[in-house]
Design an enzyme around this catalytic site. Structure first.
Site, PDB file in Angstrom:
ATOM      1  N   ASP A  66     -77.153 116.983   8.869  1.00 47.58           N
ATOM      2  CA  ASP A  66     -78.235 116.211   8.263  1.00 47.58           C
ATOM      3  C   ASP A  66     -77.883 116.060   6.775  1.00 47.58           C
ATOM      4  O   ASP A  66     -77.752 117.066   6.068  1.00 47.58           O
ATOM      5  CB  ASP A  66     -79.543 117.006   8.441  1.00 47.58           C
ATOM      6  CG  ASP A  66     -80.738 116.303   7.822  1.00 47.58           C
ATOM      7  OD1 ASP A  66     -80.554 115.358   7.026  1.00 47.58           O
ATOM      8  OD2 ASP A  66     -81.866 116.723   8.142  1.00 47.58           O
ATOM      9  N   ARG A 128     -72.297 113.703  -5.050  1.00 49.21           N
ATOM     10  CA  ARG A 128     -72.012 114.777  -6.004  1.00 49.21           C
ATOM     11  C   ARG A 128     -70.836 115.626  -5.525  1.00 49.21           C
ATOM     12  O   ARG A 128     -69.898 115.887  -6.281  1.00 49.21           O
ATOM     13  CB  ARG A 128     -73.270 115.638  -6.172  1.00 49.21           C
ATOM     14  CG  ARG A 128     -73.115 116.743  -7.180  1.00 49.21           C
ATOM     15  CD  ARG A 128     -74.401 117.521  -7.342  1.00 49.21           C
ATOM     16  NE  ARG A 128     -74.852 118.115  -6.088  1.00 49.21           N
ATOM     17  CZ  ARG A 128     -75.989 118.792  -5.938  1.00 49.21           C
ATOM     18  NH1 ARG A 128     -76.802 118.940  -6.967  1.00 49.21           N
ATOM     19  NH2 ARG A 128     -76.329 119.287  -4.768  1.00 49.21           N
ATOM     20  N   TYR A 172     -89.030 103.209   1.595  1.00 45.83           N
ATOM     21  CA  TYR A 172     -87.687 102.650   1.807  1.00 45.83           C
ATOM     22  C   TYR A 172     -87.226 101.867   0.574  1.00 45.83           C
ATOM     23  O   TYR A 172     -86.114 102.058   0.088  1.00 45.83           O
ATOM     24  CB  TYR A 172     -87.692 101.760   3.055  1.00 45.83           C
ATOM     25  CG  TYR A 172     -86.316 101.287   3.474  1.00 45.83           C
ATOM     26  CD1 TYR A 172     -85.436 102.131   4.139  1.00 45.83           C
ATOM     27  CD2 TYR A 172     -85.897  99.981   3.207  1.00 45.83           C
ATOM     28  CE1 TYR A 172     -84.167 101.704   4.519  1.00 45.83           C
ATOM     29  CE2 TYR A 172     -84.638  99.546   3.586  1.00 45.83           C
ATOM     30  CZ  TYR A 172     -83.773 100.405   4.248  1.00 45.83           C
ATOM     31  OH  TYR A 172     -82.517  99.976   4.621  1.00 45.83           O
ATOM     32  N   LYS A 176     -84.077 102.746  -1.954  1.00 46.12           N
ATOM     33  CA  LYS A 176     -82.916 101.864  -2.123  1.00 46.12           C
ATOM     34  C   LYS A 176     -82.774 101.381  -3.579  1.00 46.12           C
ATOM     35  O   LYS A 176     -81.654 101.206  -4.075  1.00 46.12           O
ATOM     36  CB  LYS A 176     -83.003 100.677  -1.153  1.00 46.12           C
ATOM     37  CG  LYS A 176     -82.904 101.097   0.322  1.00 46.12           C
ATOM     38  CD  LYS A 176     -81.606 101.822   0.638  1.00 46.12           C
ATOM     39  CE  LYS A 176     -81.419 102.101   2.116  1.00 46.12           C
ATOM     40  NZ  LYS A 176     -80.173 102.831   2.402  1.00 46.12           N
ATOM     41  N   THR A 207     -78.430  95.688  13.872  1.00 45.53           N
ATOM     42  CA  THR A 207     -77.990  97.062  14.178  1.00 45.53           C
ATOM     43  C   THR A 207     -79.131  97.782  14.913  1.00 45.53           C
ATOM     44  O   THR A 207     -80.269  97.302  14.907  1.00 45.53           O
ATOM     45  CB  THR A 207     -77.687  97.864  12.888  1.00 45.53           C
ATOM     46  OG1 THR A 207     -78.936  98.151  12.242  1.00 45.53           O
ATOM     47  CG2 THR A 207     -76.767  97.135  11.933  1.00 45.53           C
TER      48      THR A 207
HETATM   49  N1  LIG Z   1     -79.825  97.182   9.400  1.00 49.65           N
HETATM   50  C1  LIG Z   1     -80.223  96.541   8.312  1.00 49.65           C
HETATM   51  O1  LIG Z   1     -80.753  95.418   8.382  1.00 49.65           O
HETATM   52  C2  LIG Z   1     -80.013  97.171   6.953  1.00 49.65           C
HETATM   53  C3  LIG Z   1     -80.235  96.358   5.832  1.00 49.65           C
HETATM   54  C4  LIG Z   1     -80.013  96.890   4.572  1.00 49.65           C
HETATM   55  C5  LIG Z   1     -79.576  98.194   4.436  1.00 49.65           C
HETATM   56  N2  LIG Z   1     -79.385  98.965   5.534  1.00 49.65           N
HETATM   57  C6  LIG Z   1     -78.894 100.331   5.308  1.00 49.65           C
HETATM   58  O2  LIG Z   1     -77.600 100.433   5.867  1.00 49.65           O
HETATM   59  C7  LIG Z   1     -77.338 101.770   6.276  1.00 49.65           C
HETATM   60  C8  LIG Z   1     -76.847 101.764   7.712  1.00 49.65           C
HETATM   61  O3  LIG Z   1     -77.874 101.222   8.528  1.00 49.65           O
HETATM   62  P1  LIG Z   1     -77.660 100.707  10.021  1.00 49.65           P
HETATM   63  O4  LIG Z   1     -78.476  99.483  10.148  1.00 49.65           O
HETATM   64  O5  LIG Z   1     -76.227 100.703  10.348  1.00 49.65           O
HETATM   65  O6  LIG Z   1     -78.455 101.870  10.788  1.00 49.65           O
HETATM   66  P2  LIG Z   1     -78.212 102.662  12.131  1.00 49.65           P
HETATM   67  O7  LIG Z   1     -79.552 103.223  12.479  1.00 49.65           O
HETATM   68  O8  LIG Z   1     -77.489 101.850  13.139  1.00 49.65           O
HETATM   69  O9  LIG Z   1     -77.250 103.848  11.659  1.00 49.65           O
HETATM   70  C9  LIG Z   1     -77.679 104.839  10.776  1.00 49.65           C
HETATM   71  C10 LIG Z   1     -76.964 106.135  11.121  1.00 49.65           C
HETATM   72  O10 LIG Z   1     -77.415 107.125  10.181  1.00 49.65           O
HETATM   73  C11 LIG Z   1     -77.594 108.339  10.889  1.00 49.65           C
HETATM   74  N3  LIG Z   1     -78.543 109.193  10.200  1.00 49.65           N
HETATM   75  C12 LIG Z   1     -79.882 108.997  10.068  1.00 49.65           C
HETATM   76  N4  LIG Z   1     -80.433 110.029   9.413  1.00 49.65           N
HETATM   77  C13 LIG Z   1     -79.427 110.885   9.121  1.00 49.65           C
HETATM   78  C14 LIG Z   1     -79.374 112.140   8.467  1.00 49.65           C
HETATM   79  N5  LIG Z   1     -80.478 112.722   7.978  1.00 49.65           N
HETATM   80  N6  LIG Z   1     -78.174 112.739   8.332  1.00 49.65           N
HETATM   81  C15 LIG Z   1     -77.061 112.172   8.848  1.00 49.65           C
HETATM   82  N7  LIG Z   1     -77.048 110.995   9.491  1.00 49.65           N
HETATM   83  C16 LIG Z   1     -78.225 110.362   9.624  1.00 49.65           C
HETATM   84  C17 LIG Z   1     -78.101 107.916  12.264  1.00 49.65           C
HETATM   85  O11 LIG Z   1     -77.920 108.936  13.224  1.00 49.65           O
HETATM   86  C18 LIG Z   1     -77.282 106.665  12.521  1.00 49.65           C
HETATM   87  O12 LIG Z   1     -76.098 106.964  13.220  1.00 49.65           O
HETATM   88  C19 LIG Z   1     -78.645 102.527   6.056  1.00 49.65           C
HETATM   89  O13 LIG Z   1     -78.568 103.212   4.834  1.00 49.65           O
HETATM   90  C20 LIG Z   1     -79.683 101.423   5.967  1.00 49.65           C
HETATM   91  O14 LIG Z   1     -80.796 101.805   5.214  1.00 49.65           O
HETATM   92  C21 LIG Z   1     -79.601  98.483   6.802  1.00 49.65           C
END
Ligand SMILES: NC(=O)c1ccc[n+]([C@@H]2O[C@H](COP(=O)([O-])OP(=O)(O)OC[C@H]3O[C@@H](n4cnc5c(N)ncnc54)[C@H](O)[C@@H]3O)[C@@H](O)[C@H]2O)c1
Length: 268
Positions: A66, A128, A172, A176, A207
């Site tokens: 985590d 870090r 959120y 960000k 995703t």
């Molecule tokens: N999908 C979108 O539209 C979008 C848009 C802008 C930004 N983002 C950002 O992009 C990044 C990736 O998002 P995604 O859409 O690929 O999401 P996703 O849910 O497909 O993947 C996120 C991954 O992070 C892991 N995760 C969650 N909490 C965790 C924790 N505490 N410790 C370790 N791993 C953890 C999950 O298990 C998952 O595998 C995220 O930071 C998200 O906020 C996503």
């Protein structure tokens, strides 16, 4: 894309983190450390990533953790450093999204804290620990033209929610916006010491995160249809390409930036 070194990727078990891991392998990285909460999915991704590399010595390790657990992050980064001898690129893609029903006035403290703990604290803990490692290592050279590339490059996942407000997403958007602040400040601290820090700001991406429940899925469809000038959702690989660019030698003079990859979402 000029990424000859070793990469560490959080959130590597799904979505954009997973696509980024694949592209590191395809684009000639020496190895990749995949970190995620989801241990089973990590092992599956490992088996998908390994064959994509043409490098017979490509090393791949996984750590289920985590990212909001400070101790666990420090141990994992130390272990990755031992496995690879160095860490050249770090990508913080682990993150969670949450909609507060009724908006910020009704947001529960536990939900707010959870989002900040993963998206902001988690990003900070990894940055870090990796930055300390990078500061101790010798600079890398470009695999394409031999230019000096500095000691390391870190790319953090922000979002268009790091640049604009988005309804029902108090925690959120706060997390960000803060990730962009962290990125710019760490860049300022270490630009002259050969470390680069950049953020990537995806728009609405196809995703698992954006299909995790009905409220998020409905808001997603509305934003793609009415707010994204290109009229479609982004594919994970389209952001992973930007991440690989920001990590590698092609972006050797880019630091402290927040690159949008959003189909035009923030253009007006
Ligand atoms: N999908 C979108 O539209 C979008 C848009 C802008 C930004 N983002 C950002 O992009 C990044 C990736 O998002 P995604 O859409 O690929 O999401 P996703 O849910 O497909 O993947 C996120 C991954 O992070 C892991 N995760 C969650 N909490 C965790 C924790 N505490 N410790 C370790 N791993 C953890 C999950 O298990 C998952 O595998 C995220 O930071 C998200 O906020 C996503």
């Amino acid at each position: 894309m000029d990424v000859p070194g070793f990469a560490l990727i959080t959130g590597a078990a799904s979505g954009m983190g997973k696509e980024t891991a694949k592209k590191f392998a395809q684009d000639g990285a020496a190895g990749a450390a995949l970190l995620d909460l989801n241990a089973d999915a990590l092992e599956k991704v490992k088996s998908e990533v390994q064959p994509l590399s043409n490098n017979k010595n490509f090393k791949i390790v996984t750590h289920a953790l985590d990212v909001s657990d400070e101790e666990a992050v420090m141990k994992a980064v130390e272990s990755v450093k031992e496995s690879f001898g160095r860490i050249d690129y770090a990508v913080n893609a682990a993150g969670i999204a949450f909609k507060h029903e009724g908006g910020g006035a009704f947001a529960e403290t536990k939900d707010y804290r959870k989002v900040l703990a993963v998206n902001l604290d988690g990003t900070f803990f990894v940055m870090r620990a990796v930055a300390k490692t990078m500061l101790e290592q010798s600079p890398l050279k470009s695999s394409i033209d031999g230019r000096e590339l500095g000691r390391g490059s870190i790319v953090n996942f922000a979002s268009v929610a790091g640049l604009t407000g988005i309804g029902l997403s108090t925690a959120y958007t706060a997390s960000k916006h803060a990730v962009i602040g962290l990125t710019k400040t760490m860049s300022e601290d270490y630009a002259a010491k050969g470390l680069r820090f950049n953020a990537v700001c995806p728009g609405y991406m196809d995703t698992p995160m954006t299909r995790q429940n009905e409220v998020i899925s409905k808001a997603f469809d509305e934003r793609v249809a009415n707010w994204t000038p290109m009229g479609r959702a982004g594919q994970p690989g389209e952001v992973a390409d930007a991440v690989i660019f920001l990590c590698g030698g092609r972006s050797s003079f880019v630091t402290g930036s927040a690159m949008v990859v959003d189909g035009g979402y923030t253009e007006r």
